[in-house]
Write a protein that holds these residues in place. Structure first.
Motif, PDB file in Angstrom:
ATOM      1  N   TYR A  32       0.861  -1.191   0.000  1.00  2.00           N
ATOM      2  CA  TYR A  32       0.000   0.000   0.000  1.00  2.00           C
ATOM      3  C   TYR A  32       0.896   1.240   0.000  1.00  2.00           C
ATOM      4  CZ  TYR A  32      -3.799  -3.095   1.499  1.00  2.00           C
ATOM      5  OH  TYR A  32      -4.739  -4.091   1.577  1.00  2.00           O
ATOM      6  N   ASP A  33       0.319   2.364  -0.385  1.00  2.00           N
ATOM      7  CA  ASP A  33       1.067   3.618  -0.229  1.00  2.00           C
ATOM      8  C   ASP A  33       1.228   3.936   1.248  1.00  2.00           C
ATOM      9  OD1 ASP A  33       1.294   4.005  -2.926  1.00  2.00           O
ATOM     10  OD2 ASP A  33      -0.516   5.255  -3.084  1.00  2.00           O
ATOM     11  N   ILE A  34       0.131   3.779   1.987  1.00  2.00           N
ATOM     12  CA  ILE A  34       0.141   4.169   3.405  1.00  2.00           C
ATOM     13  C   ILE A  34      -0.490   3.050   4.228  1.00  2.00           C
ATOM     14  CG2 ILE A  34      -0.714   5.841   5.103  1.00  2.00           C
ATOM     15  CD1 ILE A  34      -0.834   7.925   2.841  1.00  2.00           C
ATOM     16  N   VAL A  35       0.196   2.677   5.300  1.00  2.00           N
ATOM     17  CA  VAL A  35      -0.365   1.734   6.266  1.00  2.00           C
ATOM     18  C   VAL A  35      -0.544   2.462   7.595  1.00  2.00           C
ATOM     19  CG1 VAL A  35       0.340  -0.164   7.778  1.00  2.00           C
ATOM     20  CG2 VAL A  35       0.346  -0.485   5.303  1.00  2.00           C
ATOM     21  N   ILE A  36      -1.751   2.360   8.135  1.00  2.88           N
ATOM     22  CA  ILE A  36      -2.035   2.922   9.457  1.00  2.88           C
ATOM     23  C   ILE A  36      -2.153   1.758  10.427  1.00  2.88           C
ATOM     24  CG2 ILE A  36      -3.771   4.147  10.829  1.00  2.88           C
ATOM     25  CD1 ILE A  36      -4.421   5.772   8.283  1.00  2.88           C
ATOM     26  N   ILE A  37      -1.334   1.772  11.463  1.00  2.00           N
ATOM     27  CA  ILE A  37      -1.401   0.704  12.468  1.00  2.00           C
ATOM     28  C   ILE A  37      -2.361   1.160  13.558  1.00  2.00           C
ATOM     29  CG2 ILE A  37      -0.086  -0.813  13.993  1.00  2.00           C
ATOM     30  CD1 ILE A  37       2.472   0.040  12.553  1.00  2.00           C
ATOM     31  N   GLY A  38      -3.463   0.443  13.742  1.00  2.00           N
ATOM     32  CA  GLY A  38      -4.432   0.769  14.791  1.00  2.00           C
ATOM     33  C   GLY A  38      -5.758   1.212  14.226  1.00  2.00           C
ATOM     34  N   GLY A  39      -6.780   0.393  14.434  1.00  2.00           N
ATOM     35  CA  GLY A  39      -8.126   0.714  13.951  1.00  2.00           C
ATOM     36  C   GLY A  39      -8.997   1.266  15.059  1.00  2.00           C
ATOM     37  N   GLY A  40      -8.462   2.238  15.801  1.00  2.00           N
ATOM     38  CA  GLY A  40      -9.275   2.974  16.772  1.00  2.00           C
ATOM     39  C   GLY A  40      -9.843   4.219  16.109  1.00  2.00           C
ATOM     40  N   GLY A  41     -10.339   5.136  16.922  1.00  2.00           N
ATOM     41  CA  GLY A  41     -10.949   6.336  16.373  1.00  2.00           C
ATOM     42  C   GLY A  41      -9.970   7.135  15.526  1.00  2.00           C
ATOM     43  N   HIS A  42      -8.751   7.317  16.008  1.00  3.61           N
ATOM     44  CA  HIS A  42      -7.803   8.181  15.318  1.00  3.61           C
ATOM     45  C   HIS A  42      -7.338   7.560  14.000  1.00  3.61           C
ATOM     46  CE1 HIS A  42      -7.039  11.045  18.754  1.00  3.61           C
ATOM     47  NE2 HIS A  42      -7.816  10.116  19.280  1.00  3.61           N
ATOM     48  N   GLY A  43      -7.052   6.257  14.021  1.00  4.49           N
ATOM     49  CA  GLY A  43      -6.605   5.585  12.805  1.00  4.49           C
ATOM     50  C   GLY A  43      -7.684   5.580  11.736  1.00  4.49           C
ATOM     51  N   LEU A  44      -8.923   5.282  12.143  1.00  5.97           N
ATOM     52  CA  LEU A  44     -10.015   5.218  11.166  1.00  5.97           C
ATOM     53  C   LEU A  44     -10.333   6.606  10.619  1.00  5.97           C
ATOM     54  CD1 LEU A  44     -12.258   2.670  13.088  1.00  5.97           C
ATOM     55  CD2 LEU A  44     -11.059   2.250  10.921  1.00  5.97           C
ATOM     56  N   ALA A  45     -10.300   7.614  11.494  1.00  7.27           N
ATOM     57  CA  ALA A  45     -10.581   8.978  11.029  1.00  7.27           C
ATOM     58  C   ALA A  45      -9.495   9.433  10.055  1.00  7.27           C
ATOM     59  CB  ALA A  45     -10.686   9.935  12.218  1.00  7.27           C
TER      60      ALA A  45
END
Ligand SMILES: Cc1cc2nc3c(=O)[nH]c(=O)nc-3n(C[C@H](O)[C@H](O)[C@H](O)COP(=O)(O)OP(=O)(O)OC[C@H]3O[C@@H](n4cnc5c(N)ncnc54)[C@H](O)[C@@H]3O)c2cc1C
Length: 417
Positions: A32-45
Motif C-alpha cells: 500500500y502507499d500508506i499503512v495505518i497501524i491501529g483501527g481505533g478512532g484516530h486511525g479510522l478517522a
C-alpha cells in the motif's frame, strides 16, 4: 448504502432485509502507499480523511483485534472544546467544528448530543483559573459561561450543596460540550473509509516494522508482510510497544483509566458534570445508565481492566457530589489503556525514521480529538507538512524542552495529570 429516514421506514416495512455490512472485509494486499497501524478512532478517522480530503485510498488500516475494540469503544464519550493553552485550544476548537458537521459528513448517526458540560469549582483560586479558561475559550471562538453557586444549583439541583468537603462555589458551563456514541463514531469513519477504497484489515497484529537505510519499507503482521511507503503508528495505549518495534523509545507511559455504568434510570442528569477536585465526572446515556469515571490508576500497566481500589475512590467521590447515586446499581466497569505524555498534550508528527509517523499521547481525552486528529494526521501523511491546528504537537518538544504544552498546570509530569 445511504442512510435516511425513508430508508429506515422502508426497511422497517420490508423485514430489514436490505441492510448490508457497513464495511468490506478484504484480504491484505502485498503493498500500500500508506499503512495505518491501529483501527481505533484516530486511525479510522485519518484513513477516512486521507480518502475524502486528499483522494488517497491506496491505504490500509491494520487492527490487531476488531474495529472499535480499543479505547474508542471504551471511553465515557465526552466531547468538549474547553482547552486553555495556545496549541491545544485551536486544535480542539477545530475538532468541535468537525463534530458539529460529522453526522452529515459521514451520513451516519453518531448520536452527537450537545447537552452542555459543567466543570465545578470549589475555591476562589479555582474560580479565577476557570474564569481565565472561559475567557480563553471565548477568545478562541468557543463558548463559556461562568456560573456562581446559585447558577449551578438552578441547573444541577441534584448535587449536594451542603457537603463541606468540596463546597461548590460555581461552575464553568460549556454549552456546546456534550457526548457522542463512541462505537458509532468508529463505525461511521470505518464505513466512510471503506466506501472510498481504504482496506480495513481486522485480526491483523503488527509484529515488526521493516526499515532500510533509515526509512520504513513495510510492516510484518500476523497475516503476513505488507510493504508501504509510509507507516503511521496510531495505537493509543500501545504506542510505546509498537514504536519499540522500530527501535524508538517514546516519552509515553501507559496507565489504566476505568469507567462505570449503572442500570438504566429515568432521565435525571441532562448535562455532563465534572468534579475536578474529587476526580469524578458523570453523564447519563441515552439508554438511561449513569456513565461515570474518575482518575487514572497511577501504576503504569498494559492490563486492559480495572481494579477495586480505584473503583472505591471513584464511588467515594461520586457519593460526595451526588449522594443519590448510591441508590443506583452499578452494572459494569471496564478499563482502557491511556498513552500519557509528560505535558498532557498529544503528538502528531513525523519521526526521525523516514516514512514513519506518530499519532499518540492522547491521555484520557482523545475521544473528542478523533475528528481533528484524523484530519491533521491525514494532512501530515498526504503533504508531509503539519496541519496548522496541530503544529505544536511535535515529538521533539520532549527532547529539547521547547514548546511543552502543560495544559493541566501540573508540570511536565505524567502522573500528576
Ligand atoms: C474509561 C475511559 C474513559 C475515557 N473518557 C473519555 C472521554 O470522556 N472523552 C475523551 O475525549 N476521551 C476519553 N477517553 C480517552 C479516549 O478514549 C482515547 O484517548 C482515544 O480513544 C484513543 O485513541 P483511539 O481511539 O485511536 O484508540 P484505540 O481505540 O485504543 O485504538 C488503538 C488501536 O490500536 C490497536 N493496536 C494496538 N497495537 C496494535 C498492533 N501491534 N497491531 C495492530 N493494531 C494494534 C488496538 O487494538 C486499538 O484498537 C477515555 C478512555 C477511557 C479508557
Amino acid at each position: 448504502m445511504r442512510f435516511s429516514g425513508w430508508r429506515v421506514i422502508r426497511e422497517g416495512l420490508t423485514g430489514n432485509r436490505g441492510w448490508g455490512p457497513h464495511w468490506r472485509d478484504p484480504e491484505p494486499r502485498p503493498a500500500y502507499d500508506i499503512v495505518i497501524i491501529g483501527g481505533g478512532g484516530h486511525g479510522l478517522a485519518a484513513a477516512y480523511y486521507l480518502a475524502r480530503a486528499h483522494g488517497l485510498s491506496n491505504v490500509a488500516v491494520l487492527e490487531k483485534g476488531y474495529l472499535g475494540g480499543g479505547n474508542v469503544g471504551r471511553n465515557t464519550t465526552i466531547v468538549r472544546a474547553n482547552y486553555f493553552l495556545p496549541g491545544n485550544s485551536e486544535f480542539y476548537s477545530l475538532s468541535m467544528k468537525l463534530w458539529e458537521g460529522l453526522e452529515r459528513d459521514l451520513n451516519y448517526n453518531v448520536m452527537h448530543s450537545q447537552r452542555g458540560l459543567i466543570n465545578l469549582f470549589h475555591s476562589d483560586g479555582q474560580r479565577d483559573a476557570f474564569a481565565r479558561r472561559g475567557n480563553a475559550m471565548i477568545n478562541q471562538g468557543d463558548d463559556a459561561v461562568l456560573l456562581d453557586r446559585e447558577g449551578v444549583r438552578a441547573m444541577l439541583p441534584y448535587l449536594d450543596f451542603e457537603q463541606g468537603r468540596f463546597p461548590i462555589y460555581g461552575g464553568l458551563y460549556h454549552p456546546r460540550g456534550g457526548t457522542a456514541r463512541h462505537d458509532a463514531v468508529a463505525w461511521g469513519y470505518a464505513r466512510g473509509a471503506s466506501d472510498r477504497g481504504v482496506d480495513l484489515i481486522q485480526n491483523c497484529e503488527v509484529t515488526g516494522i521493516d526499515m532500510e537505510n533509515g526509512a520504513v519499507t513495510g510492516v510484518r503482521t500476523s497475516r503476513g508482510a505488507i510493504r508501504a511507503r509510509k507507516v503511521a503508528i496510531v495505537t493509543a495505549g500501545r504506542s510505546g510497544q509498537v514504536a519499540a518495534l522500530a527501535g524508538m523509545r517514546l516519552p509515553v507511559e501507559s496507565h489504566i483509566l476505568q469507567a462505570f455504568v449503572t442500570e438504566g434510570l429515568k432521565p435525571v442528569i441532562d448535562h455532563v458534570v465534572s468534579f475536578g477536585m474529587g476526580h469524578f465526572y458523570i453523564s447519563q446515556s441515552d439508554k438511561g445508565g449513569l456513565v461515570f469515571g474518575g482518575d487514572l490508576d497511577f501504576h503504569p500497566s498494559y492490563a486492559q481492566r480495572g481494579n477495586l481500589p480505584m473503583a472505591e475512590h471513584v464511588m467515594e467521590a461520586g457519593m460526595t457530589l451526588m449522594p443519590a447515586i448510591g441508590k443506583a446499581r452499578v452494572l459494569r466497569s471496564w478499563g482502557g489503556i491511556m498513552d500519557m505524555t509528560p505535558d498532557g498534550s498529544p503528538v502528531i508528527d513525523r519521526t526521525d525514521i523516514g516514512g514513519l509517523y506518530l499519532d499518540c499521547g492522547w491521555c484520557y481525552g482523545g475521544f473528542k480529538a478523533v475528528p481533528a486528529s484524523g484530519f491533521a494526521l491525514a494532512h501530515l501523511l498526504a503533504t508531509d507538512r503539519p496541519h496548522p491546528a496541530a503544529a505544536g504537537f511535535r515529538l521533539n518538544r520532549f527532547r529539547d524542552g521547547a514548546g511543552l504544552m502543560d495544559e493541566e498546570g501540573t508540570g511536565a509530569q505524567h502522573n500528576l495529570h
